[in-house]
Each structure stands twice: as C-alpha cells, then as structure tokens.
Design a protein around this motif. Sequence first.
Motif, PDB file in Angstrom:
ATOM      1  N   ARG A   1      18.153  27.556  49.844  1.00 58.71           N
ATOM      2  CA  ARG A   1      17.936  26.348  49.068  1.00 58.71           C
ATOM      3  C   ARG A   1      17.527  26.756  47.660  1.00 58.71           C
ATOM      4  NH1 ARG A   1      13.046  22.377  50.293  1.00 58.71           N
ATOM      5  NH2 ARG A   1      13.739  22.761  52.425  1.00 58.71           N
ATOM      6  N   ALA A   2      18.200  26.212  46.665  1.00 62.01           N
ATOM      7  CA  ALA A   2      17.942  26.601  45.283  1.00 62.01           C
ATOM      8  C   ALA A   2      16.670  25.949  44.752  1.00 62.01           C
ATOM      9  CB  ALA A   2      19.128  26.206  44.410  1.00 62.01           C
ATOM     10  N   ALA A   3      16.070  26.611  43.761  1.00 66.75           N
ATOM     11  CA  ALA A   3      15.005  25.976  42.999  1.00 66.75           C
ATOM     12  C   ALA A   3      15.595  24.766  42.277  1.00 66.75           C
ATOM     13  CB  ALA A   3      14.421  26.966  41.996  1.00 66.75           C
ATOM     14  N   LEU A   4      14.756  23.792  41.932  1.00 71.70           N
ATOM     15  CA  LEU A   4      15.242  22.582  41.280  1.00 71.70           C
ATOM     16  C   LEU A   4      15.132  22.747  39.768  1.00 71.70           C
ATOM     17  CD1 LEU A   4      13.564  19.904  43.581  1.00 71.70           C
ATOM     18  CD2 LEU A   4      15.864  20.853  43.746  1.00 71.70           C
ATOM     19  N   PRO A   5      16.253  22.874  39.056  1.00 70.85           N
ATOM     20  CA  PRO A   5      16.196  23.078  37.610  1.00 70.85           C
ATOM     21  C   PRO A   5      15.647  21.869  36.860  1.00 70.85           C
ATOM     22  CG  PRO A   5      18.457  22.715  38.322  1.00 70.85           C
ATOM     23  CD  PRO A   5      17.631  22.826  39.559  1.00 70.85           C
ATOM     24  N   VAL A   6      15.894  20.689  37.409  1.00 78.65           N
ATOM     25  CA  VAL A   6      15.395  19.445  36.808  1.00 78.65           C
ATOM     26  C   VAL A   6      14.736  18.630  37.911  1.00 78.65           C
ATOM     27  CG1 VAL A   6      15.986  17.332  35.578  1.00 78.65           C
ATOM     28  CG2 VAL A   6      17.248  19.436  35.089  1.00 78.65           C
ATOM     29  N   LEU A   7      13.487  18.270  37.725  1.00 78.87           N
ATOM     30  CA  LEU A   7      12.790  17.470  38.723  1.00 78.87           C
ATOM     31  C   LEU A   7      13.218  16.014  38.628  1.00 78.87           C
ATOM     32  CD1 LEU A   7       9.191  18.986  38.529  1.00 78.87           C
ATOM     33  CD2 LEU A   7      10.888  19.314  40.338  1.00 78.87           C
ATOM     34  N   PRO A   8      13.192  15.279  39.727  1.00 72.38           N
ATOM     35  CA  PRO A   8      13.591  13.872  39.698  1.00 72.38           C
ATOM     36  C   PRO A   8      12.623  13.035  38.851  1.00 72.38           C
ATOM     37  CG  PRO A   8      13.459  14.703  41.955  1.00 72.38           C
ATOM     38  CD  PRO A   8      12.816  15.724  41.078  1.00 72.38           C
ATOM     39  N   PRO A   9      13.037  11.813  38.494  1.00 77.13           N
ATOM     40  CA  PRO A   9      12.105  10.892  37.836  1.00 77.13           C
ATOM     41  C   PRO A   9      10.878  10.671  38.721  1.00 77.13           C
ATOM     42  CG  PRO A   9      14.345  10.042  37.756  1.00 77.13           C
ATOM     43  CD  PRO A   9      14.372  11.219  38.669  1.00 77.13           C
ATOM     44  N   LEU A  10       9.757  10.331  38.092  1.00 74.14           N
ATOM     45  CA  LEU A  10       8.498  10.175  38.808  1.00 74.14           C
ATOM     46  C   LEU A  10       8.018   8.730  38.726  1.00 74.14           C
ATOM     47  CD1 LEU A  10       6.129  11.629  40.311  1.00 74.14           C
ATOM     48  CD2 LEU A  10       5.040  11.887  38.065  1.00 74.14           C
TER      49      LEU A  10
ATOM     50  N   SER B   1       8.589  16.557  44.652  1.00 75.69           N
ATOM     51  CA  SER B   1       9.400  17.772  44.542  1.00 75.69           C
ATOM     52  C   SER B   1       8.679  18.786  43.670  1.00 75.69           C
ATOM     53  CB  SER B   1      10.758  17.445  43.913  1.00 75.69           C
ATOM     54  OG  SER B   1      11.447  16.477  44.656  1.00 75.69           O
ATOM     55  N   HIS B   2       8.897  20.050  43.978  1.00 76.56           N
ATOM     56  CA  HIS B   2       8.294  21.142  43.222  1.00 76.56           C
ATOM     57  C   HIS B   2       9.399  22.027  42.659  1.00 76.56           C
ATOM     58  CE1 HIS B   2       4.178  20.289  44.762  1.00 76.56           C
ATOM     59  NE2 HIS B   2       4.871  19.792  45.773  1.00 76.56           N
ATOM     60  N   PRO B   3       9.178  22.650  41.505  1.00 79.72           N
ATOM     61  CA  PRO B   3      10.229  23.456  40.885  1.00 79.72           C
ATOM     62  C   PRO B   3      10.771  24.567  41.780  1.00 79.72           C
ATOM     63  CG  PRO B   3       8.442  23.063  39.329  1.00 79.72           C
ATOM     64  CD  PRO B   3       7.969  22.562  40.658  1.00 79.72           C
ATOM     65  N   ASP B   4       9.945  25.073  42.701  1.00 76.89           N
ATOM     66  CA  ASP B   4      10.415  26.162  43.567  1.00 76.89           C
ATOM     67  C   ASP B   4      11.317  25.671  44.693  1.00 76.89           C
ATOM     68  OD1 ASP B   4       8.662  24.924  45.294  1.00 76.89           O
ATOM     69  OD2 ASP B   4       7.269  26.599  45.457  1.00 76.89           O
ATOM     70  N   GLY B   5      11.592  24.356  44.737  1.00 77.63           N
ATOM     71  CA  GLY B   5      12.497  23.809  45.742  1.00 77.63           C
ATOM     72  C   GLY B   5      11.813  23.078  46.879  1.00 77.63           C
ATOM     73  N   ARG B   6      10.483  23.244  47.008  1.00 82.33           N
ATOM     74  CA  ARG B   6       9.780  22.525  48.075  1.00 82.33           C
ATOM     75  C   ARG B   6       9.811  21.020  47.801  1.00 82.33           C
ATOM     76  NH1 ARG B   6       4.468  23.162  47.967  1.00 82.33           N
ATOM     77  NH2 ARG B   6       4.587  24.076  45.888  1.00 82.33           N
ATOM     78  N   ILE B   7      10.031  20.238  48.851  1.00 85.68           N
ATOM     79  CA  ILE B   7       9.970  18.774  48.774  1.00 85.68           C
ATOM     80  C   ILE B   7       9.014  18.329  49.870  1.00 85.68           C
ATOM     81  CG2 ILE B   7      11.267  16.622  48.963  1.00 85.68           C
ATOM     82  CD1 ILE B   7      13.734  18.196  48.011  1.00 85.68           C
TER      83      ILE B   7
END
Length: 400
Positions: free
Chosen positions: A19-28, A293-299
Amino acid sequence: MTIESSASPLIFGGAQSPRAALPVLPPLALYIHIPWCVRKCPYCDFNSHTASPVLPEEEYVDALLADLDQDLHAVYGRELSSIFFGGGTPSLFSAEALGRLLKGVEQRIPFASDIEITLEANPGTFEQEKFRAYRALGINRLSIGIQSFQEEKLKALGRIHNGDEAVRAAGMARQAGFDNFNLDLMHGLPDQSLDDALNDLRQAIALKPTHLSWYQLTLEPNTVFWNQPPTLPEDDALWDIQEAGQALLAEHGYAQYEVSAYARPGRPARHNLNYWSFGDFIGIGAGAHGKLSHPDGRIVRTWKTRLPKDYLNPAKSFKAGEKALTNEELPFEFLMNALRLTEGVEARLYTERTGLPLESLAEGRREAEQSGLLQVEPSRLAATLRGQLFLNDLLQNFLT
C-alpha cells in the motif's frame, strides 16, 4: 492495539503490492455530536439521550475542545472544509455555547474561506432570535428534522412538533438568514399510503429547501419500534412510493445525487459528499466516529465514549477505541461509501484515498459488471440503476 504497517503486502494474482503512502491527504471535516434530545423517538438508534432541564453546556464545550486537542496530531496542516453539528438535537444548545465552541475550533484548525457549517435542528426547538444568533456565528446551513407534516404520522413517530410548527420552522430559517437548508423527511411510515407520502413531499417542496433527505423508515435493533414493531406498508406499496416520489422530486428540480439525498443545482451537502467520497473527518463528542488518513498510508477509524456522563468524567478517556483499516478491508470500506453516490466517483480517487492500486478491484469489478450491478466504465466507479437498488449485493463482490 496492533496497527498494520503501511508497507504490508496485498496479494494480487500471486504478486505482492504494498500500500502506497498518500501523497495528498483527503479534505478534512469535523463532526460534533450533541447527544441530548427533548425526547427519544421510538425509531431512533442514534446515540441520543433525554435532556435534563439544565444542560451542562459549559462542561460539554470544554470536553469537546479537549477531545479535539487529542486529534490535532492528524490534521497535518489541513484546513476544515465543513463542520456538522449532529445529535441528538444540537439546537438545544445556546448560541453562546456554540459560539465559544466554534471560536475554540478555529483557534486550533483554520477554516476554509467557504466552509460549510451545518446545524441539525428540530421544529419543536425553533426560536427566531436563537436562530438569528446561530447565523451570526457563521453557521450557514440547517438540517431540519421534519419527518412528516401529518399529525397522526408525527404522533406515531414520537415527534414533539406538529405539522404547522414544521412549516413555520422553514419560514423562520429563511427569516434568520439561512438560504441553504435541508429538510429531513421519511417515507414508509406506519399505515402510510402513496397519497400520504406524496402529500408530505409536496408540502416539503412548497417550502423551497435547497436540499431534501428523503429516506425510508427502517426498524433498527435497540429501539422501541424494533421491540414493538408498527404496521408498515407492504413492499409493493414501498416501491410505488419510491418511484412516484423520485419522479416528483425530479420534476421540481431536485436531483438525486445519493441513495436518499436530493438537491437543487450546486446545493449538495458538502459535508456528506466528503464522507461518501472517503474524505477524512474528526469526530468529537459522546459516541462520535471519525476517519483519519496519515501520510504513511495508515487509515484509522476512531470512536468516542458513548455515555455523556462518561464522556464528561475527567477520569475516563474520550476515545473508546480505534482501528487501522487493513489492505483487505479498504476496497469494501471505500466502495461502501462511494457507490452510494448516483454518479459514483472517478476511478483514480480509489488509489488517491486508499493508497492501493486500482488492480486490487479488478476481480470484483469484473463480477459486478457481468451481473449488471456496476457500470462498465474504466475511468469511473459507479453503480448501475440496478446496482443502486441492490447495493448490498453489489458490495458483496468486494468482500474478502
């Protein structure tokens, strides 16, 4: 609890894909739960509790801000796109209390310039000056719990307002400066006929809301109706109500954009759109849920202590639990939300929001397309009309 590493493998046809890291986090977004009601309705399975004569407003606002402080680590520099006060009946709280809360939130997380701030309200709690004060705070959208305009139906549902109060509530909302408001309306009510249901819809449409939530009454566990079920319309009657109601709403310019949500052009609920497109939301308050969501890919999904007395107890933790979603759970979690939208979502959003390659859906997509439940459209993930009707069957294709 054990949190899965963002690099844990997912097997696709014998190959491993991390699972890739998330380059852009979703809206909050921010969800704020106010758990008190004047009276608990017999169909309600939300975390709501009968209010005492004096609500602990000051203590609860203090607790909400302290709760928010513990989630600030997951903001990562984002601003809030929307805030939603849900309940319970948030309009039981004074404008002073909500004003202090909003000020405290903005001191912690910046607001988007066009932030949508929604307050749920019930007609039995409407006061003109109070709602003018809410509008002056920056609350710019109301969601008014009407459910029905007919006296016998309102009594059966245990509502504290009558039909005239429901009509007046919409007028008072406009007079208070709210040009964007939702009406909550149910169908499939005890002994409801097709004419009854359409008359409710016609009355709601006449009030010119920008948004209508029109959904079927269901019997939920741990409610009075579950233990003492009323007589509800037969399936054929429910289908007739659904078809005729959707046609009536479309005729009057309300486009269906989600299973039970209809809006004027440009007026869908931004907070709910973020939820359905797998955006992030902090949940504060008794029983509130969040997804971060976290930049390292954890949700991570979180949930807070349910009982108000426990939530207000300094010796107890606000957080009741959390769970990191695994690679195996993410396809279903994403699609359970996204496929509620009538237009679905762009397929690329799946990878952006989950960190998983689109190929992880390949087998389920193929089966769902072959059964006529999912549109054959490579660039989108969208249910067919049949898939919208049988959403649970559609989602079964993505369970592992």
